[in-house]
Design a protein around this motif. Structure first.
Motif, short mmCIF file in Angstrom:
data_model
loop_
_atom_site.label_atom_id
_atom_site.label_comp_id
_atom_site.label_asym_id
_atom_site.label_seq_id
_atom_site.Cartn_x
_atom_site.Cartn_y
_atom_site.Cartn_z
N SER A 8 0.85 -1.19 0.00
CA SER A 8 0.00 0.00 0.00
C SER A 8 0.89 1.24 0.00
O SER A 8 2.03 1.21 0.46
N GLY A 9 0.35 2.32 -0.53
CA GLY A 9 1.07 3.58 -0.56
C GLY A 9 1.95 3.79 -1.78
O GLY A 9 2.52 4.87 -1.96
N VAL A 10 2.07 2.76 -2.62
CA VAL A 10 2.82 2.89 -3.86
C VAL A 10 2.24 1.89 -4.85
O VAL A 10 1.86 0.78 -4.48
N ALA A 11 2.15 2.31 -6.10
CA ALA A 11 1.59 1.44 -7.12
C ALA A 11 2.68 0.54 -7.68
O ALA A 11 3.71 1.01 -8.20
N ILE A 12 2.47 -0.77 -7.59
CA ILE A 12 3.53 -1.69 -7.99
C ILE A 12 3.73 -1.74 -9.51
O ILE A 12 4.72 -2.28 -9.97
N ASP A 24 0.14 -8.92 -9.03
CA ASP A 24 -1.25 -8.69 -9.37
C ASP A 24 -1.49 -7.20 -9.16
O ASP A 24 -1.64 -6.74 -8.02
N THR A 25 -1.51 -6.46 -10.25
CA THR A 25 -1.61 -5.01 -10.12
C THR A 25 -2.99 -4.58 -9.61
O THR A 25 -3.11 -3.54 -8.97
N ALA A 26 -4.01 -5.39 -9.86
CA ALA A 26 -5.35 -5.05 -9.36
C ALA A 26 -5.39 -5.13 -7.83
O ALA A 26 -6.06 -4.32 -7.18
N ARG A 27 -4.65 -6.08 -7.29
CA ARG A 27 -4.59 -6.23 -5.83
C ARG A 27 -3.41 -5.47 -5.23
O ARG A 27 -3.26 -5.41 -4.01
#
Length: 110
Positions: A25-29, A71-74
């Motif tokens: 959380s806090g950053v988009a992987i 999993d970018t959605a999760r």
């Protein structure tokens, strides 16, 4: 605020498999790399691998046995470990933007 939470560790016999999950959380992987490290007893922390823009890379000690996926959605990263050896025993961490999770213990023993 960047946070990483690892889960999925445990006890497995040599030759077995485990899945580790890293909730981020806090950053988009999909825009920042996420790395996996491990602390093996009596040794310095060791790089395991990372995934950058969907492309994984691995340390030579785990290449061919471990697979990193995301999993970018999760907003989660996964470490699938196969053919585990006693020397893989340690605490496994996720790292993003220099922030470390608390780690999860993996023990490979018969």
């Amino acid at each position: 605020q960047v946070q990483l939470v690892e889960s999925g560790g445990g006890l497995v016999q040599p030759g077995g498999s485990l899945w580790l999950s890293c909730a981020v959380s806090g950053v988009a992987i999909d825009t920042y790399p996420v790395a996996c490290w491990r602390q093996i007893p009596g040794k310095q922390r060791e790089f395991v691998g990372d995934i950058i823009l969907g492309s994984p890379e691995y340390a030579s000690s785990v290449k061919g046995r471990f697979t990193i996926s995301q999993d970018t959605a999760r907003n989660a990263v996964y470490l699938h470990m196969n053919d585990l050896k006693p020397e893989d025993t340690g605490v496994y961490y996720c790292v993003a933007r220099d922030i470390w999770g608390r780690g999860t213990q993996v023990t490979v023993s018969s």
